[in-house]
Every structure is written in C-alpha cells, then in structure tokens.
Design a protein around this motif. Structure first.
Motif, PDB file in Angstrom:
ATOM      1  N   GLN A  56      43.317 -39.339  31.832  1.00  0.00           N
ATOM      2  CA  GLN A  56      43.342 -37.977  32.334  1.00  0.00           C
ATOM      3  C   GLN A  56      44.625 -37.742  33.118  1.00  0.00           C
ATOM      4  OE1 GLN A  56      39.416 -38.114  34.383  1.00  0.00           O
ATOM      5  NE2 GLN A  56      38.888 -36.333  33.140  1.00  0.00           N
ATOM      6  N   ARG A  57      45.200 -36.577  32.908  1.00  0.00           N
ATOM      7  CA  ARG A  57      46.464 -36.243  33.552  1.00  0.00           C
ATOM      8  C   ARG A  57      46.251 -35.117  34.552  1.00  0.00           C
ATOM      9  NH1 ARG A  57      51.216 -33.202  31.958  1.00  0.00           N
ATOM     10  NH2 ARG A  57      50.042 -32.465  30.162  1.00  0.00           N
ATOM     11  N   ASP A 304      28.022 -39.723  24.332  1.00  0.00           N
ATOM     12  CA  ASP A 304      28.906 -39.504  23.188  1.00  0.00           C
ATOM     13  C   ASP A 304      29.099 -38.027  22.870  1.00  0.00           C
ATOM     14  OD1 ASP A 304      29.218 -42.205  22.942  1.00  0.00           O
ATOM     15  OD2 ASP A 304      27.731 -42.448  21.342  1.00  0.00           O
ATOM     16  N   ALA A 305      28.202 -37.160  23.362  1.00  0.00           N
ATOM     17  CA  ALA A 305      28.306 -35.722  23.088  1.00  0.00           C
ATOM     18  C   ALA A 305      29.106 -34.992  24.163  1.00  0.00           C
ATOM     19  CB  ALA A 305      26.918 -35.108  22.968  1.00  0.00           C
ATOM     20  N   LEU A 306      29.522 -35.699  25.209  1.00  0.00           N
ATOM     21  CA  LEU A 306      30.310 -35.098  26.287  1.00  0.00           C
ATOM     22  C   LEU A 306      31.751 -35.567  26.165  1.00  0.00           C
ATOM     23  CD1 LEU A 306      27.836 -35.658  29.262  1.00  0.00           C
ATOM     24  CD2 LEU A 306      28.192 -33.543  27.995  1.00  0.00           C
ATOM     25  N   GLN A 307      32.669 -34.609  26.183  1.00  0.00           N
ATOM     26  CA  GLN A 307      34.088 -34.938  26.084  1.00  0.00           C
ATOM     27  C   GLN A 307      34.705 -34.950  27.478  1.00  0.00           C
ATOM     28  OE1 GLN A 307      35.394 -35.794  23.137  1.00  0.00           O
ATOM     29  NE2 GLN A 307      33.385 -35.406  22.222  1.00  0.00           N
ATOM     30  N   LEU A 308      35.455 -35.993  27.774  1.00  0.00           N
ATOM     31  CA  LEU A 308      36.128 -36.074  29.058  1.00  0.00           C
ATOM     32  C   LEU A 308      37.372 -35.191  29.033  1.00  0.00           C
ATOM     33  CD1 LEU A 308      35.717 -37.679  31.726  1.00  0.00           C
ATOM     34  CD2 LEU A 308      37.502 -39.235  30.905  1.00  0.00           C
ATOM     35  N   PRO A 309      37.499 -34.221  29.956  1.00  0.00           N
ATOM     36  CA  PRO A 309      38.689 -33.341  29.943  1.00  0.00           C
ATOM     37  C   PRO A 309      39.961 -34.159  30.081  1.00  0.00           C
ATOM     38  CG  PRO A 309      37.001 -32.443  31.383  1.00  0.00           C
ATOM     39  CD  PRO A 309      36.551 -33.823  31.001  1.00  0.00           C
ATOM     40  N   PRO A 310      40.924 -34.001  29.162  1.00  0.00           N
ATOM     41  CA  PRO A 310      42.154 -34.798  29.243  1.00  0.00           C
ATOM     42  C   PRO A 310      43.097 -34.340  30.355  1.00  0.00           C
ATOM     43  CG  PRO A 310      42.280 -33.266  27.402  1.00  0.00           C
ATOM     44  CD  PRO A 310      40.892 -33.142  27.969  1.00  0.00           C
ATOM     45  N   GLU A 311      42.964 -33.075  30.792  1.00  0.00           N
ATOM     46  CA  GLU A 311      43.833 -32.552  31.844  1.00  0.00           C
ATOM     47  C   GLU A 311      42.979 -31.994  32.972  1.00  0.00           C
ATOM     48  OE1 GLU A 311      46.373 -29.669  30.063  1.00  0.00           O
ATOM     49  OE2 GLU A 311      47.701 -31.161  29.144  1.00  0.00           O
ATOM     50  N   LEU A 312      43.380 -32.334  34.185  1.00  0.00           N
ATOM     51  CA  LEU A 312      42.650 -31.882  35.367  1.00  0.00           C
ATOM     52  C   LEU A 312      43.580 -31.066  36.259  1.00  0.00           C
ATOM     53  CD1 LEU A 312      40.715 -35.136  36.332  1.00  0.00           C
ATOM     54  CD2 LEU A 312      39.826 -33.143  35.133  1.00  0.00           C
ATOM     55  N   PRO A 313      43.129 -29.883  36.702  1.00  0.00           N
ATOM     56  CA  PRO A 313      43.966 -29.088  37.615  1.00  0.00           C
ATOM     57  C   PRO A 313      43.967 -29.709  39.010  1.00  0.00           C
ATOM     58  CG  PRO A 313      41.852 -28.029  37.301  1.00  0.00           C
ATOM     59  CD  PRO A 313      41.865 -29.218  36.381  1.00  0.00           C
ATOM     60  N   LEU A 314      45.097 -29.648  39.656  1.00  0.00           N
ATOM     61  CA  LEU A 314      45.222 -30.148  41.020  1.00  0.00           C
ATOM     62  C   LEU A 314      45.894 -29.059  41.849  1.00  0.00           C
ATOM     63  CD1 LEU A 314      44.809 -32.389  43.048  1.00  0.00           C
ATOM     64  CD2 LEU A 314      47.053 -33.308  42.413  1.00  0.00           C
ATOM     65  N   SER A 315      45.116 -28.435  42.707  1.00  0.00           N
ATOM     66  CA  SER A 315      45.644 -27.349  43.532  1.00  0.00           C
ATOM     67  C   SER A 315      46.617 -27.887  44.566  1.00  0.00           C
ATOM     68  CB  SER A 315      44.500 -26.618  44.242  1.00  0.00           C
ATOM     69  OG  SER A 315      43.560 -26.132  43.308  1.00  0.00           O
ATOM     70  N   TYR A 488      32.779 -39.340  34.195  1.00  0.00           N
ATOM     71  CA  TYR A 488      32.372 -37.939  34.059  1.00  0.00           C
ATOM     72  C   TYR A 488      32.006 -37.357  35.423  1.00  0.00           C
ATOM     73  CZ  TYR A 488      32.083 -38.606  28.983  1.00  0.00           C
ATOM     74  OH  TYR A 488      32.372 -38.855  27.667  1.00  0.00           O
ATOM     75  N   GLY A 489      31.275 -38.138  36.227  1.00  0.00           N
ATOM     76  CA  GLY A 489      30.896 -37.660  37.549  1.00  0.00           C
ATOM     77  C   GLY A 489      32.089 -37.415  38.455  1.00  0.00           C
ATOM     78  N   ASP A 490      33.122 -38.253  38.332  1.00  0.00           N
ATOM     79  CA  ASP A 490      34.332 -38.045  39.135  1.00  0.00           C
ATOM     80  C   ASP A 490      35.001 -36.715  38.783  1.00  0.00           C
ATOM     81  OD1 ASP A 490      33.982 -40.436  40.430  1.00  0.00           O
ATOM     82  OD2 ASP A 490      35.289 -41.560  39.090  1.00  0.00           O
ATOM     83  N   THR A 491      34.978 -36.361  37.515  1.00  0.00           N
ATOM     84  CA  THR A 491      35.577 -35.092  37.095  1.00  0.00           C
ATOM     85  C   THR A 491      34.822 -33.912  37.694  1.00  0.00           C
ATOM     86  OG1 THR A 491      36.336 -36.100  35.023  1.00  0.00           O
ATOM     87  CG2 THR A 491      36.200 -33.699  35.094  1.00  0.00           C
ATOM     88  N   VAL A 492      33.483 -34.006  37.681  1.00  0.00           N
ATOM     89  CA  VAL A 492      32.671 -32.948  38.300  1.00  0.00           C
ATOM     90  C   VAL A 492      32.987 -32.839  39.787  1.00  0.00           C
ATOM     91  CG1 VAL A 492      30.318 -32.200  38.811  1.00  0.00           C
ATOM     92  CG2 VAL A 492      30.846 -33.233  36.596  1.00  0.00           C
ATOM     93  N   ALA A 493      33.066 -33.986  40.457  1.00  0.00           N
ATOM     94  CA  ALA A 493      33.330 -33.987  41.894  1.00  0.00           C
ATOM     95  C   ALA A 493      34.691 -33.387  42.218  1.00  0.00           C
ATOM     96  CB  ALA A 493      33.232 -35.412  42.441  1.00  0.00           C
ATOM     97  N   LEU A 494      35.681 -33.621  41.370  1.00  0.00           N
ATOM     98  CA  LEU A 494      37.010 -33.076  41.619  1.00  0.00           C
ATOM     99  C   LEU A 494      37.009 -31.556  41.507  1.00  0.00           C
ATOM    100  CD1 LEU A 494      39.996 -33.485  42.207  1.00  0.00           C
ATOM    101  CD2 LEU A 494      40.372 -33.763  39.745  1.00  0.00           C
ATOM    102  N   PHE A 495      36.350 -31.020  40.483  1.00  0.00           N
ATOM    103  CA  PHE A 495      36.272 -29.563  40.347  1.00  0.00           C
ATOM    104  C   PHE A 495      35.560 -28.949  41.550  1.00  0.00           C
ATOM    105  CE2 PHE A 495      36.956 -30.255  35.702  1.00  0.00           C
ATOM    106  CZ  PHE A 495      38.030 -29.397  35.562  1.00  0.00           C
TER     107      PHE A 495
END
Length: 506
Positions: A56-57, A304-315, A488-495
């Motif tokens: 992830q970038r 397997d049905a959840l895709q990890l977002p390749p790009e994450l916004p960073l404010s 996946y949980g880390d991505t949710v927490a970041l948003f």
C-alpha cells in the motif's frame, strides 16, 4: 401615539449602545510544525505473496471520500453499510439531538423580539348589602341616595347586596433590550452546542461505518480461521488413522497413538471458541443494521472477496484538527464555555426592561373602548444587582474555570487525534511486515510438516517429530490468517483516524 414613539426611541437607543461583554471567541490554530513521526515514514508498505498482502502506498494531501469502504470493492459490504445508515437507531438519535439543538437556538432567538400578550377578563361581583354605598369599594356616592357608576347595580341599604359586571381587555408589550449582549452570548453558546451535536452526528456515521466494516472483516477472518482449523483437524485425523494402522502392525507404540489422540482432541477444542466468536460477530452485524438476532443478514464475507486498497490518502498534519469530528466537537464546547463567560459577566451588570400596556374596561363589553374606557401605561425599568451573597461573582469565576477546562480538553483532543493517526500509520507499516513474515513462516512450516508426515508414513521419523511439525504449522497458519485480517483492519483504522471524509457526505 406618544407613548409608542417614546418606547421606540428608548429601544433604538438601547440597541445602538448595546455590546456583547465577555471574551471574544477566536478559533484555535493548528499546532505549528505538527507531524506524525520524528523521522519521515516510508511511503510504501511491505508486500506478501498472498491475497490481502499487496503493498500500500501513502498519498500525501489526498482527499478522503466519505464512502471510503467502497475501496474494498465488495458489493456486499457496500450494501451492508448503507443498510446500517438507514436502520441503525444511533443515527436517528444523533439526528434528533441535532434538530433539538437547532430548535433551542431558534427559541433563544425569540428573546431579541418584544413579547406581546393579549388578555381578556370578565368579573362579576356581589357586594354585601349591609354596607352603605360610601363604604363600598369602587362605588361613588354621597350618602344613602348615591348611585354607583356602573350599570346593573341594584341596592337597598342593609337590605339587598350589590351586583355588578366588569369587562377588561388588555394588550401588553414587554421588551428586554440586550444592552450588554447577554442574550447574544447565550445564543452564541446554544449555536456552539448545535455545532457540537452536528459533529457528533458526523462521528456517529464514521463510527457506525467503521464498526460495520470491522465486523465484516472479523467475520471473514473467523471464517478463514475456522476453515484452517478444520483442515488441521482433518490432517490430524488422517495422521491418527495412519498411526493406528502402524500400531496394529507393530510399527508404532501405544503411547504414540495416545499422543496423537491428545493432539487431535486439542485441535478440536480450538474450534468451538472460534465458532462462538463467529456467531457473536454475526449477531453484531445484525444489530448494526437494525435487525433482531433471529433476522438474518444475507451478506456474508470472506477475506478473498475483500480487496486491499493499493493507495491510502494521508492528510497533511495541519488539516487534522479540521477533519476530526471529535476535535471539532471539542472546539465547539470551547466556544460554548467562552460564550458562557459573557453570560456570567452580563448577569452582574444592569438589567433593562420596557413594558407597555393598552386596554379598556367597562361594565358592558361594547363600552370597553368607547369614551372613558381605554387606558394605557408605559414603564421603563433598570435593575442593578447590588448584593446577592457572592452568587454572581462565583458564577463568573466558575465560568472562567470552565473555559480553562474546555481549553485543556480541546488540547487533549488534538493530541489524541495526532496520536491516533500516528498509531495507525505505524501499525499499517509494521503489520505489513508482520504479514510478510507470517507468510514465510507458514510456507516453511507447511513444507516441514508435509515432509515429516511423508517420512513418518514410510518409517523414517518417529511420531514426535511429526507432532512437533504439525503443531508449528497449525500455529503458523492461524497467525497468518489473523495477520491477513489485521491489514484490512489497519486500513479501516486509518480512514477513521483521518476523519472518515465526513465533509464529503452528501
């Protein structure tokens, strides 16, 4: 009318000279030179050769969509979140709280206008006949032969009582000029409380969406752990059968069979807790979308049905205090406390009021506003608190301390917000490394387990070697599944830590 002109003149002077006492509110500025870490963080996370292990970038200063959960590319997840928004009662409660706060602002605004009241009163009295007319209140006369000034009054001294009617209609106008801005400060306080409720509503949307997505990821993780545990149980059952066959042929000892039976029983014992967590997670999902436990939700989830977002916004760090609804709510509470200081100061100053009345009275309804019936009054009042036992002074000091408290709580919210973002960034990078390591460990443990099992089947190694390899592989497999879900949980927490994109909510 002369008294009306006088009232308008006094009102104009009062409004012209009015001011809002107390400190003027200033929006807090963002912390200078704020950042998420002492040293620059990597912009790209590690990758692992498994689904959900993609790198992830981080993209600096990219806006966050409100529908960030759609980045997981799961139609079932999108439908679940939308259903939760429609049916979860926490949304309805937060919306009602916001409407209530707005209505209180409207109600306070009414004090800027005069209060107008209309009154009609009908009175019929019976006065004792044992009184002379000179002694009857409200009756004019000179001796026993005098007549009352009202009609329907029949009397005979010491014989019959007096009866008379009185109709009174009156229109009153009262106004309290906001000379020192007490009402404006109170309205400012209520408006800030409304803003706090608005940000509480936005936080409710963000929290609900995060909880739904986290529950879906938890379900997918538990489903994968249950599947992995069932595979381990099947493999151990196969190993036990082979060991029993070898025992029958004399190539294995009974203690080896017993050890494998113990290992199989221990593997089976890990399954019920996972199944319990799975069912409780499904109960949570039903509750989040407003369903009872017996009302099933059609959506199911697998990793397997959840895709990890390749790009994450960073404010940018300077934007965090504007994006976090909890910080904005704390800022609104700071505004409330600031306005309440002005309310306390105004209570110590003179209070002005203007009251006017116009009406008429008569013994017959039709004569109230005819010649001689109308009356009017105009009263201006100034009241200055002189001594109230220190009540006003201590209320002012309490308001000052409440302002200091709100300022400290706001600073705490700001520090917590930056800490949340920093924690999620560090967790996202570290957990990506952990998943890559867990995948390597799982692959190595799987190779070791497969080779050891084949060697045991042909008699090259004893059962203890197989049991050790089997236990290692079981632990590595479950650790990999958990690490996979953690990403996946880390991505949710970041948003969520970045504010959840509430400013883009339609």
């Amino acid at each position: 009318m002369k008294w009306v002109r006088s009232a308008l003149l006094v009102l104009a002077v009062a409004l012209t000279a009015s001011c809002a006492v107390g400190p003027r509110y200033h929006k807090p500025e963002a912390p200078a030179n704020a950042g998420y870490a002492p040293a620059p963080l990597p912009q790209t996370s590690a990758s692992a050769p498994i689904h959900g292990g993609e790198a992830q970038r981080l993209i600096d200063d990219r806006d966050i969509p409100f529908e960030w959960w759609q980045l997981f590319q799961s139609p079932a997840l999108n439908a679940l979140v939308e259903r939760a928004f429609r049916a979860n009662p926490t949304i309805a409660a937060a919306q009602a709280a916001l409407v209530q706060a707005q209505e209180l602002v409207y109600a306070q605004r009414g004090y800027f206008f005069p209060a107008i009241g209309a009154d009609y009163n009908f009175e019929r009295q019976k006065i004792s006949g044992n009184l002379t007319l000179d002694n009857v209140p409200g009756v004019e006369g000179n001796g026993d032969n005098a007549l009352p000034p009202v009609q329907n009054l029949h009397s005979s001294p010491h014989t019959h009582p007096f009866f008379y009617d009185l109709h009174t209609a009156e229109l009153t106008v009262g106004f309290v000029p906001d000379v020192f801005g007490a009402n404006r400060r109170q309205m400012e306080s209520l408006a800030a409380q409304r803003d706090a409720q608005r940000f509480a509503l936005e936080a409710t949307y963000i929290t609900l969406a995060s909880n739904v997505v986290a529950a879906a990821i938890q379900e997918a993780s538990l489903r994968a752990q249950i599947g992995a545990t069932q595979q381990i149980i099947a493999a151990e059952e196969k190993s036990l059968q082979i060991l029993r066959d070898q025992f029958q042929l004399g190539f294995a000892m009974r203690i080896d069979v017993a050890a494998q039976e113990t290992a199989l029983a221990q593997a089976k014992a890990t399954l019920p807790p996972l199944q319990k967590q799975f069912e409780q997670t499904r109960d949570l999902i039903r509750a989040l979308v407003g369903n009872l436990p017996n009302q099933e939700v059609p959506e199911t989830f697998e990793l397997d049905a959840l895709q990890l977002p390749p790009e994450l916004p960073l404010s940018l760090p300077a934007k965090i205090i504007d994006q976090r609804p909890d910080v904005r709510a704390a800022e609104a509470q700071l505004h409330v406390a600031n306005a309440q200081v002005g309310v306390a100061v105004a209570a110590m100053l003179p209070q002005f009021s203007i009251t006017g009345a116009y009406g008429g009275n008569a013994d017959e309804f039709a004569w109230m506003f005819r010649h001689g019936g109308p009356f009017w009054s105009l009263v201006g009042n100034v009241a200055q608190p002189v001594f109230e036992g220190g009540t006003l002074l201590h209320r002012k000091r309490a308001a000052d301390d409440a302002l200091k408290q709100a300022a400290a709580q706001y600073q705490t919210s700001v520090l917590t917000a930056y800490q949340n973002v920093a924690d999620t960034l560090h967790a996202s990078l570290s957990d990506a490394d952990a998943l890559a390591a867990n995948v390597r460990a799982e692959n190595a443990a799987k190779v070791t387990y497969d080779l050891t099992r084949r060697q045991m089947e042909v008699g090259y190694v004893n059962y203890l070697n197989l049991l050790s390899a089997e236990t290692t592989y079981q632990q590595a497999l479950l650790a990999r599944v958990q690490a996979q879900a953690t990403r996946y949980g880390d991505t949710v927490a970041l948003f969520q830590a970045l504010g959840g994109g509430w400013w883009n909510r339609k």
